[in-house]
Design a protein around this motif. Structure first.
Motif, PDB file in Angstrom:
ATOM      1  N   GLU A   1      11.109 -20.911 -40.523  1.00  0.00           N
ATOM      2  CA  GLU A   1      11.531 -20.578 -41.720  1.00  0.00           C
ATOM      3  C   GLU A   1      12.039 -21.618 -42.766  1.00  0.00           C
ATOM      4  O   GLU A   1      11.576 -21.762 -43.812  1.00  0.00           O
ATOM      5  CB  GLU A   1      12.779 -19.645 -41.598  1.00  0.00           C
TER       6      GLU A   1
ATOM      7  N   TYR B   1       2.993 -19.019 -32.939  1.00  0.00           N
ATOM      8  CA  TYR B   1       4.268 -18.592 -32.887  1.00  0.00           C
ATOM      9  C   TYR B   1       4.532 -17.141 -31.988  1.00  0.00           C
ATOM     10  O   TYR B   1       5.689 -16.691 -31.886  1.00  0.00           O
ATOM     11  CB  TYR B   1       4.992 -18.138 -34.286  1.00  0.00           C
TER      12      TYR B   1
ATOM     13  N   TYR C   1      14.418 -13.049 -32.695  1.00  0.00           N
ATOM     14  CA  TYR C   1      14.511 -12.272 -34.056  1.00  0.00           C
ATOM     15  C   TYR C   1      14.213 -13.231 -35.139  1.00  0.00           C
ATOM     16  O   TYR C   1      13.604 -12.824 -36.101  1.00  0.00           O
ATOM     17  CB  TYR C   1      16.172 -12.007 -34.198  1.00  0.00           C
ATOM     18  N   HIS C   2      14.561 -14.761 -34.785  1.00  0.00           N
ATOM     19  CA  HIS C   2      14.275 -15.470 -35.943  1.00  0.00           C
ATOM     20  C   HIS C   2      13.871 -16.875 -35.384  1.00  0.00           C
ATOM     21  O   HIS C   2      14.595 -17.403 -34.463  1.00  0.00           O
ATOM     22  CB  HIS C   2      15.487 -15.606 -36.802  1.00  0.00           C
TER      23      HIS C   2
ATOM     24  N   GLU D   1      14.002 -20.446 -36.633  1.00  0.00           N
ATOM     25  CA  GLU D   1      14.638 -21.475 -37.713  1.00  0.00           C
ATOM     26  C   GLU D   1      13.722 -22.293 -38.145  1.00  0.00           C
ATOM     27  O   GLU D   1      13.595 -22.502 -39.201  1.00  0.00           O
ATOM     28  CB  GLU D   1      15.951 -21.999 -37.212  1.00  0.00           C
TER      29      GLU D   1
ATOM     30  N   SER E   1       9.100 -10.648 -40.595  1.00  0.00           N
ATOM     31  CA  SER E   1       8.899 -10.994 -39.266  1.00  0.00           C
ATOM     32  C   SER E   1       8.386 -12.481 -39.021  1.00  0.00           C
ATOM     33  O   SER E   1       7.827 -12.793 -39.986  1.00  0.00           O
ATOM     34  CB  SER E   1       7.645 -10.190 -38.502  1.00  0.00           C
ATOM     35  N   THR E   2       8.208 -12.701 -37.685  1.00  0.00           N
ATOM     36  CA  THR E   2       7.723 -14.014 -37.301  1.00  0.00           C
ATOM     37  C   THR E   2       6.307 -14.281 -37.805  1.00  0.00           C
ATOM     38  O   THR E   2       5.796 -15.043 -38.170  1.00  0.00           O
ATOM     39  CB  THR E   2       8.280 -14.464 -35.978  1.00  0.00           C
TER      40      THR E   2
ATOM     41  N   LEU F   1      18.793  -8.068 -42.463  1.00  0.00           N
ATOM     42  CA  LEU F   1      18.824  -9.580 -41.958  1.00  0.00           C
ATOM     43  C   LEU F   1      17.223  -9.481 -41.081  1.00  0.00           C
ATOM     44  O   LEU F   1      16.794  -8.541 -40.691  1.00  0.00           O
ATOM     45  CB  LEU F   1      19.840  -9.799 -40.844  1.00  0.00           C
ATOM     46  N   PHE F   2      16.643 -10.669 -41.044  1.00  0.00           N
ATOM     47  CA  PHE F   2      15.403 -10.859 -40.306  1.00  0.00           C
ATOM     48  C   PHE F   2      14.351  -9.862 -40.760  1.00  0.00           C
ATOM     49  O   PHE F   2      13.524  -9.483 -39.737  1.00  0.00           O
ATOM     50  CB  PHE F   2      15.797 -10.896 -38.917  1.00  0.00           C
ATOM     51  N   SER F   3      14.325  -9.613 -41.930  1.00  0.00           N
ATOM     52  CA  SER F   3      13.292  -8.531 -42.220  1.00  0.00           C
ATOM     53  C   SER F   3      11.932  -9.096 -42.451  1.00  0.00           C
ATOM     54  O   SER F   3      10.976  -8.368 -42.377  1.00  0.00           O
ATOM     55  CB  SER F   3      13.888  -7.793 -43.503  1.00  0.00           C
TER      56      SER F   3
END
Ligand SMILES: Cc1ncc(COP(=O)(O)O)c(C=O)c1O
Length: 335
Positions: free
Chosen positions: A39, A26, A33-34, A36, A223-224, A219-221
Protein backbone atom coordinates in the motif's frame (compact mmCIF):
# COMPACT_ATOMS: atom_id res chain seq x y z
CA UNK A 1 -21.25 -16.02 -31.84
CA UNK A 2 -18.48 -13.79 -30.43
CA UNK A 3 -19.93 -10.85 -28.52
CA UNK A 4 -18.62 -7.35 -29.29
CA UNK A 5 -18.61 -5.67 -25.86
CA UNK A 6 -19.31 -2.04 -26.63
CA UNK A 7 -21.70 -1.31 -23.76
CA UNK A 8 -19.57 -0.81 -20.63
CA UNK A 9 -16.76 1.52 -21.73
CA UNK A 10 -14.18 -1.13 -20.95
CA UNK A 11 -10.73 -1.01 -22.52
CA UNK A 12 -10.33 -3.28 -25.55
CA UNK A 13 -6.65 -3.70 -24.59
CA UNK A 14 -5.15 -6.12 -22.08
CA UNK A 15 -3.61 -4.78 -18.87
CA UNK A 16 0.14 -4.09 -18.80
CA UNK A 17 2.37 -7.17 -18.52
CA UNK A 18 3.68 -5.77 -15.23
CA UNK A 19 0.25 -6.48 -13.71
CA UNK A 20 0.64 -10.26 -13.69
CA UNK A 21 4.21 -10.11 -12.39
CA UNK A 22 3.14 -7.88 -9.49
CA UNK A 23 0.16 -10.07 -8.70
CA UNK A 24 2.37 -13.21 -8.63
CA UNK A 25 4.77 -11.44 -6.30
CA UNK A 26 2.05 -10.88 -3.70
CA UNK A 27 0.14 -14.19 -3.97
CA UNK A 28 2.05 -15.66 -1.04
CA UNK A 29 0.87 -12.78 1.13
CA UNK A 30 -2.81 -13.50 0.62
CA UNK A 31 -3.00 -15.00 4.12
CA UNK A 32 -2.85 -11.40 5.38
CA UNK A 33 -5.64 -8.83 5.29
CA UNK A 34 -3.27 -6.08 4.39
CA UNK A 35 0.29 -5.72 3.09
CA UNK A 36 1.53 -2.39 4.42
CA UNK A 37 4.57 -2.09 2.16
CA UNK A 38 2.45 -2.73 -0.97
CA UNK A 39 0.00 0.00 0.00
CA UNK A 40 2.83 2.38 0.87
CA UNK A 41 4.54 1.80 -2.47
CA UNK A 42 1.28 2.16 -4.36
CA UNK A 43 0.35 5.39 -2.59
CA UNK A 44 3.82 6.78 -3.27
CA UNK A 45 3.43 6.08 -6.99
CA UNK A 46 -0.15 7.38 -7.06
CA UNK A 47 0.95 10.50 -5.24
CA UNK A 48 3.53 11.25 -7.91
CA UNK A 49 1.00 10.40 -10.68
CA UNK A 50 -1.66 12.73 -9.22
CA UNK A 51 0.87 15.32 -7.98
CA UNK A 52 -0.90 15.34 -4.61
CA UNK A 53 0.28 14.33 -1.13
CA UNK A 54 -0.58 10.82 0.06
CA UNK A 55 -2.88 12.24 2.73
CA UNK A 56 -5.10 13.56 -0.06
CA UNK A 57 -5.60 10.10 -1.59
CA UNK A 58 -7.92 7.36 -0.42
CA UNK A 59 -8.45 4.01 -2.12
CA UNK A 60 -11.71 2.22 -2.87
CA UNK A 61 -12.63 -1.06 -4.55
CA UNK A 62 -13.65 0.75 -7.77
CA UNK A 63 -14.79 4.34 -8.12
CA UNK A 64 -18.37 3.05 -7.76
CA UNK A 65 -17.62 2.22 -4.11
CA UNK A 66 -16.04 5.65 -3.70
CA UNK A 67 -19.30 7.20 -4.95
CA UNK A 68 -21.29 5.05 -2.51
CA UNK A 69 -19.07 6.25 0.36
CA UNK A 70 -19.64 9.82 -0.83
CA UNK A 71 -23.42 9.34 -0.87
CA UNK A 72 -23.25 8.05 2.72
CA UNK A 73 -21.02 10.95 3.73
CA UNK A 74 -23.45 13.48 2.22
CA UNK A 75 -26.36 11.80 3.98
CA UNK A 76 -24.53 12.05 7.31
CA UNK A 77 -23.90 15.76 6.72
CA UNK A 78 -27.50 16.37 5.54
CA UNK A 79 -26.19 17.51 2.16
CA UNK A 80 -28.88 17.12 -0.52
CA UNK A 81 -27.64 15.43 -3.68
CA UNK A 82 -27.81 17.20 -7.02
CA UNK A 83 -26.53 15.70 -10.26
CA UNK A 84 -26.24 17.20 -13.68
CA UNK A 85 -28.39 15.29 -16.17
CA UNK A 86 -27.97 13.35 -18.37
CA UNK A 87 -25.03 11.90 -16.49
CA UNK A 88 -23.68 8.70 -14.93
CA UNK A 89 -26.75 6.66 -14.07
CA UNK A 90 -24.72 4.66 -11.55
CA UNK A 91 -24.54 7.64 -9.20
CA UNK A 92 -28.33 7.91 -9.02
CA UNK A 93 -28.63 4.16 -8.51
CA UNK A 94 -26.08 4.20 -5.69
CA UNK A 95 -27.92 7.08 -4.01
CA UNK A 96 -31.26 5.29 -4.34
CA UNK A 97 -29.69 2.12 -2.98
CA UNK A 98 -28.74 4.15 0.12
CA UNK A 99 -32.27 5.55 0.36
CA UNK A 100 -31.24 8.99 -0.87
CA UNK A 101 -32.96 10.95 -3.65
CA UNK A 102 -31.14 13.02 -6.28
CA UNK A 103 -32.30 16.27 -7.90
CA UNK A 104 -31.23 17.03 -11.45
CA UNK A 105 -29.82 20.10 -13.15
CA UNK A 106 -30.28 19.60 -16.87
CA UNK A 107 -27.53 20.19 -19.40
CA UNK A 108 -28.39 22.39 -22.37
CA UNK A 109 -30.45 20.52 -25.00
CA UNK A 110 -28.56 18.94 -27.93
CA UNK A 111 -25.11 20.32 -27.06
CA UNK A 112 -25.22 18.89 -23.51
CA UNK A 113 -23.23 21.70 -21.88
CA UNK A 114 -23.34 23.06 -18.33
CA UNK A 115 -26.12 25.59 -17.85
CA UNK A 116 -24.59 28.05 -15.39
CA UNK A 117 -27.85 29.95 -14.90
CA UNK A 118 -29.61 26.74 -13.82
CA UNK A 119 -26.72 25.83 -11.54
CA UNK A 120 -26.87 29.29 -9.97
CA UNK A 121 -30.60 28.88 -9.40
CA UNK A 122 -30.29 25.53 -7.58
CA UNK A 123 -26.92 26.12 -5.93
CA UNK A 124 -26.84 26.07 -2.12
CA UNK A 125 -24.29 25.35 0.62
CA UNK A 126 -26.64 22.62 1.84
CA UNK A 127 -26.29 20.66 -1.41
CA UNK A 128 -23.63 18.42 -2.93
CA UNK A 129 -23.23 18.60 -6.69
CA UNK A 130 -22.14 15.53 -8.66
CA UNK A 131 -20.78 15.91 -12.15
CA UNK A 132 -18.77 13.63 -14.38
CA UNK A 133 -16.12 15.49 -16.38
CA UNK A 134 -15.85 14.35 -19.15
CA UNK A 135 -19.45 13.34 -18.85
CA UNK A 136 -20.96 9.90 -19.31
CA UNK A 137 -23.03 9.25 -21.44
CA UNK A 138 -22.60 12.46 -23.44
CA UNK A 139 -18.79 11.98 -23.82
CA UNK A 140 -18.00 15.72 -23.86
CA UNK A 141 -15.95 17.78 -21.44
CA UNK A 142 -18.16 20.09 -19.35
CA UNK A 143 -15.53 22.49 -18.11
CA UNK A 144 -11.78 22.84 -18.18
CA UNK A 145 -11.14 26.16 -16.52
CA UNK A 146 -10.56 27.42 -13.01
CA UNK A 147 -13.37 29.99 -13.22
CA UNK A 148 -16.01 27.27 -13.50
CA UNK A 149 -14.45 25.39 -10.60
CA UNK A 150 -14.47 28.61 -8.55
CA UNK A 151 -18.09 29.14 -9.48
CA UNK A 152 -19.17 25.61 -8.56
CA UNK A 153 -17.31 25.47 -5.27
CA UNK A 154 -18.69 28.84 -4.20
CA UNK A 155 -22.27 27.77 -4.97
CA UNK A 156 -22.38 24.26 -3.46
CA UNK A 157 -21.51 22.75 -0.08
CA UNK A 158 -19.61 19.92 -1.80
CA UNK A 159 -18.53 19.46 -5.41
CA UNK A 160 -17.86 15.89 -6.57
CA UNK A 161 -16.05 15.74 -9.91
CA UNK A 162 -15.98 12.23 -11.36
CA UNK A 163 -12.93 11.94 -13.60
CA UNK A 164 -13.32 8.32 -14.68
CA UNK A 165 -12.18 9.36 -18.18
CA UNK A 166 -9.51 11.87 -17.12
CA UNK A 167 -6.69 10.17 -19.03
CA UNK A 168 -8.63 10.60 -22.29
CA UNK A 169 -9.42 14.28 -21.72
CA UNK A 170 -6.16 15.42 -20.17
CA UNK A 171 -7.99 17.99 -17.99
CA UNK A 172 -8.22 17.55 -14.24
CA UNK A 173 -9.67 19.55 -11.37
CA UNK A 174 -7.35 17.66 -8.99
CA UNK A 175 -4.91 20.56 -8.54
CA UNK A 176 -7.82 22.37 -6.86
CA UNK A 177 -8.37 19.92 -4.01
CA UNK A 178 -5.88 21.68 -1.74
CA UNK A 179 -7.25 25.12 -2.61
CA UNK A 180 -10.95 24.40 -2.10
CA UNK A 181 -12.12 22.81 1.12
CA UNK A 182 -15.21 21.35 -0.58
CA UNK A 183 -13.82 19.70 -3.73
CA UNK A 184 -13.62 15.94 -4.25
CA UNK A 185 -12.23 14.29 -7.37
CA UNK A 186 -13.02 10.63 -8.05
CA UNK A 187 -10.94 8.49 -10.41
CA UNK A 188 -10.62 4.87 -11.50
CA UNK A 189 -8.19 2.28 -12.87
CA UNK A 190 -11.05 0.73 -14.88
CA UNK A 191 -10.71 2.71 -18.09
CA UNK A 192 -7.32 3.99 -19.35
CA UNK A 193 -5.40 1.49 -17.17
CA UNK A 194 -7.40 -1.47 -18.58
CA UNK A 195 -8.18 -2.80 -15.10
CA UNK A 196 -11.98 -2.83 -14.80
CA UNK A 197 -11.92 -6.35 -13.32
CA UNK A 198 -9.42 -5.40 -10.61
CA UNK A 199 -11.88 -2.88 -9.07
CA UNK A 200 -9.61 -0.05 -7.97
CA UNK A 201 -10.70 3.56 -7.66
CA UNK A 202 -9.53 6.52 -5.62
CA UNK A 203 -10.65 9.81 -4.17
CA UNK A 204 -8.57 12.99 -4.21
CA UNK A 205 -9.49 15.62 -1.66
CA UNK A 206 -8.07 17.47 1.34
CA UNK A 207 -6.85 15.33 4.23
CA UNK A 208 -9.79 16.10 6.51
CA UNK A 209 -12.46 15.16 3.96
CA UNK A 210 -10.43 12.16 2.83
CA UNK A 211 -10.54 10.72 6.35
CA UNK A 212 -14.21 11.63 6.88
CA UNK A 213 -15.36 10.02 3.62
CA UNK A 214 -13.15 6.97 4.24
CA UNK A 215 -15.23 6.21 7.33
CA UNK A 216 -18.08 5.13 5.05
CA UNK A 217 -16.34 2.12 3.55
CA UNK A 218 -15.01 -1.10 5.09
CA UNK A 219 -11.41 -1.56 6.22
CA UNK A 220 -9.10 -3.39 3.79
CA UNK A 221 -11.72 -3.21 1.06
CA UNK A 222 -9.17 -3.06 -1.78
CA UNK A 223 -7.75 -6.58 -2.03
CA UNK A 224 -4.03 -7.29 -2.17
CA UNK A 225 -4.37 -8.69 -5.71
CA UNK A 226 -6.20 -5.55 -6.83
CA UNK A 227 -3.60 -3.27 -5.27
CA UNK A 228 -0.77 -5.29 -6.83
CA UNK A 229 -2.53 -5.08 -10.22
CA UNK A 230 -2.94 -1.33 -9.95
CA UNK A 231 0.70 -0.95 -8.88
CA UNK A 232 1.78 -2.90 -11.97
CA UNK A 233 -0.37 -0.68 -14.19
CA UNK A 234 0.94 2.48 -12.56
CA UNK A 235 4.55 1.41 -13.06
CA UNK A 236 3.86 1.15 -16.78
CA UNK A 237 2.57 4.64 -17.55
CA UNK A 238 4.04 4.47 -21.06
CA UNK A 239 1.84 1.50 -21.85
CA UNK A 240 -1.25 3.30 -20.50
CA UNK A 241 -0.43 6.37 -22.58
CA UNK A 242 0.04 4.21 -25.68
CA UNK A 243 -3.39 2.66 -25.08
CA UNK A 244 -5.01 6.07 -24.63
CA UNK A 245 -3.44 7.25 -27.90
CA UNK A 246 -4.68 4.15 -29.74
CA UNK A 247 -8.18 4.44 -28.29
CA UNK A 248 -8.35 8.10 -29.35
CA UNK A 249 -7.26 7.17 -32.90
CA UNK A 250 -9.80 4.37 -33.05
CA UNK A 251 -12.48 6.67 -31.62
CA UNK A 252 -11.93 9.33 -34.28
CA UNK A 253 -11.93 6.65 -37.00
CA UNK A 254 -15.21 5.27 -35.63
CA UNK A 255 -16.65 8.79 -35.46
CA UNK A 256 -15.81 9.42 -39.13
CA UNK A 257 -17.40 6.10 -40.10
CA UNK A 258 -20.54 6.93 -38.15
CA UNK A 259 -20.71 10.38 -39.75
CA UNK A 260 -20.39 8.81 -43.20
CA UNK A 261 -23.70 7.10 -42.39
CA UNK A 262 -25.23 10.55 -41.96
CA UNK A 263 -25.35 10.35 -38.16
CA UNK A 264 -24.10 12.88 -35.62
CA UNK A 265 -21.77 12.02 -32.74
CA UNK A 266 -20.72 14.53 -30.08
CA UNK A 267 -17.04 15.45 -29.84
CA UNK A 268 -15.81 12.88 -27.38
CA UNK A 269 -13.09 13.24 -24.74
CA UNK A 270 -13.60 9.68 -23.52
CA UNK A 271 -13.32 6.08 -24.76
CA UNK A 272 -16.87 6.08 -26.18
CA UNK A 273 -19.15 7.93 -28.58
CA UNK A 274 -22.59 9.36 -27.97
CA UNK A 275 -24.46 9.08 -31.24
CA UNK A 276 -27.77 10.62 -32.24
CA UNK A 277 -30.00 8.10 -34.00
CA UNK A 278 -32.93 8.60 -36.37
CA UNK A 279 -34.94 6.03 -34.44
CA UNK A 280 -35.26 4.99 -30.80
CA UNK A 281 -31.82 4.01 -29.55
CA UNK A 282 -33.20 0.94 -27.80
CA UNK A 283 -34.66 -0.39 -31.05
CA UNK A 284 -31.21 -0.21 -32.65
CA UNK A 285 -29.58 -1.66 -29.52
CA UNK A 286 -31.94 -4.64 -29.62
CA UNK A 287 -31.24 -5.35 -33.31
CA UNK A 288 -27.50 -4.98 -32.80
CA UNK A 289 -27.63 -7.28 -29.78
CA UNK A 290 -29.23 -9.98 -31.98
CA UNK A 291 -26.09 -9.68 -34.13
CA UNK A 292 -23.83 -10.08 -31.08
CA UNK A 293 -23.01 -6.38 -30.70
CA UNK A 294 -23.75 -4.91 -27.29
CA UNK A 295 -24.19 -1.14 -26.99
CA UNK A 296 -26.02 1.13 -24.54
CA UNK A 297 -29.40 2.79 -25.15
CA UNK A 298 -31.68 4.75 -22.83
CA UNK A 299 -35.30 4.82 -21.72
CA UNK A 300 -34.94 8.40 -20.51
CA UNK A 301 -36.97 10.55 -22.93
CA UNK A 302 -34.24 13.18 -23.11
CA UNK A 303 -31.81 10.77 -24.71
CA UNK A 304 -33.98 8.03 -26.13
CA UNK A 305 -32.74 8.98 -29.61
CA UNK A 306 -29.12 8.37 -28.69
CA UNK A 307 -26.85 5.39 -28.29
CA UNK A 308 -23.56 5.13 -26.41
CA UNK A 309 -20.91 3.00 -28.07
CA UNK A 310 -17.58 2.10 -26.43
CA UNK A 311 -14.52 2.27 -28.65
CA UNK A 312 -13.39 -1.30 -29.20
CA UNK A 313 -10.88 -3.09 -31.47
CA UNK A 314 -10.84 -1.94 -35.10
CA UNK A 315 -12.49 -5.24 -36.02
CA UNK A 316 -15.41 -4.74 -33.61
CA UNK A 317 -15.76 -1.07 -34.50
CA UNK A 318 -16.17 -2.06 -38.16
CA UNK A 319 -18.55 -4.83 -37.22
CA UNK A 320 -20.64 -2.22 -35.43
CA UNK A 321 -20.66 0.37 -38.26
CA UNK A 322 -21.44 -2.28 -40.88
CA UNK A 323 -24.31 -3.69 -38.81
CA UNK A 324 -25.57 -0.16 -38.13
CA UNK A 325 -25.39 0.73 -41.83
CA UNK A 326 -27.43 -2.38 -42.68
CA UNK A 327 -30.07 -1.51 -40.07
CA UNK A 328 -30.36 2.06 -41.35
CA UNK A 329 -30.71 0.77 -44.95
CA UNK A 330 -33.42 -1.69 -43.87
CA UNK A 331 -35.21 1.13 -42.08
CA UNK A 332 -35.14 3.45 -45.09
CA UNK A 333 -36.38 0.63 -47.38
CA UNK A 334 -39.20 -0.23 -44.99
CA UNK A 335 -40.00 3.46 -44.34
C1 LIG B 1 -18.48 8.40 -14.99
C2 LIG B 1 -18.23 7.06 -14.36
N1 LIG B 1 -17.99 7.02 -13.05
C3 LIG B 1 -17.76 5.84 -12.42
C4 LIG B 1 -17.78 4.65 -13.12
C5 LIG B 1 -17.55 3.39 -12.36
O1 LIG B 1 -16.25 2.89 -12.56
P1 LIG B 1 -15.58 1.82 -11.64
O2 LIG B 1 -16.51 1.45 -10.54
O3 LIG B 1 -15.25 0.66 -12.53
O4 LIG B 1 -14.32 2.48 -11.12
C6 LIG B 1 -18.03 4.66 -14.49
C7 LIG B 1 -18.08 3.40 -15.24
O5 LIG B 1 -18.42 3.31 -16.38
C8 LIG B 1 -18.27 5.90 -15.13
O6 LIG B 1 -18.55 5.99 -16.42
Amino acid sequence: MRIARMHLNESPFKPSRLVSSHVSKYVDKLNLYHVEELEAEFLKKLSSYTKLPRESISLYPGSSEALIALVRFCRSRALKLVSIWPSFHGFVEFANMEGVGVDFVYLTPESFELDLAKLTAVGSRSKALYLANPNNPTSNILFQDKDTLDFLSSRFGLVIVDEAYFEFSGYTAADGVLDYDNLVVVRTFSKAFSLAGARVGYVLTNQELSEEIGRYTALFSVSTTSLASALGALEDIDYMMEIVKKVIELREELKRDVEKLGLYALNSKTNFLFIKTPTLGRVLARSLSEKGIKIRAYNDRLIENYIRVSVSSREDNLRFTEALAALLRERSTVG
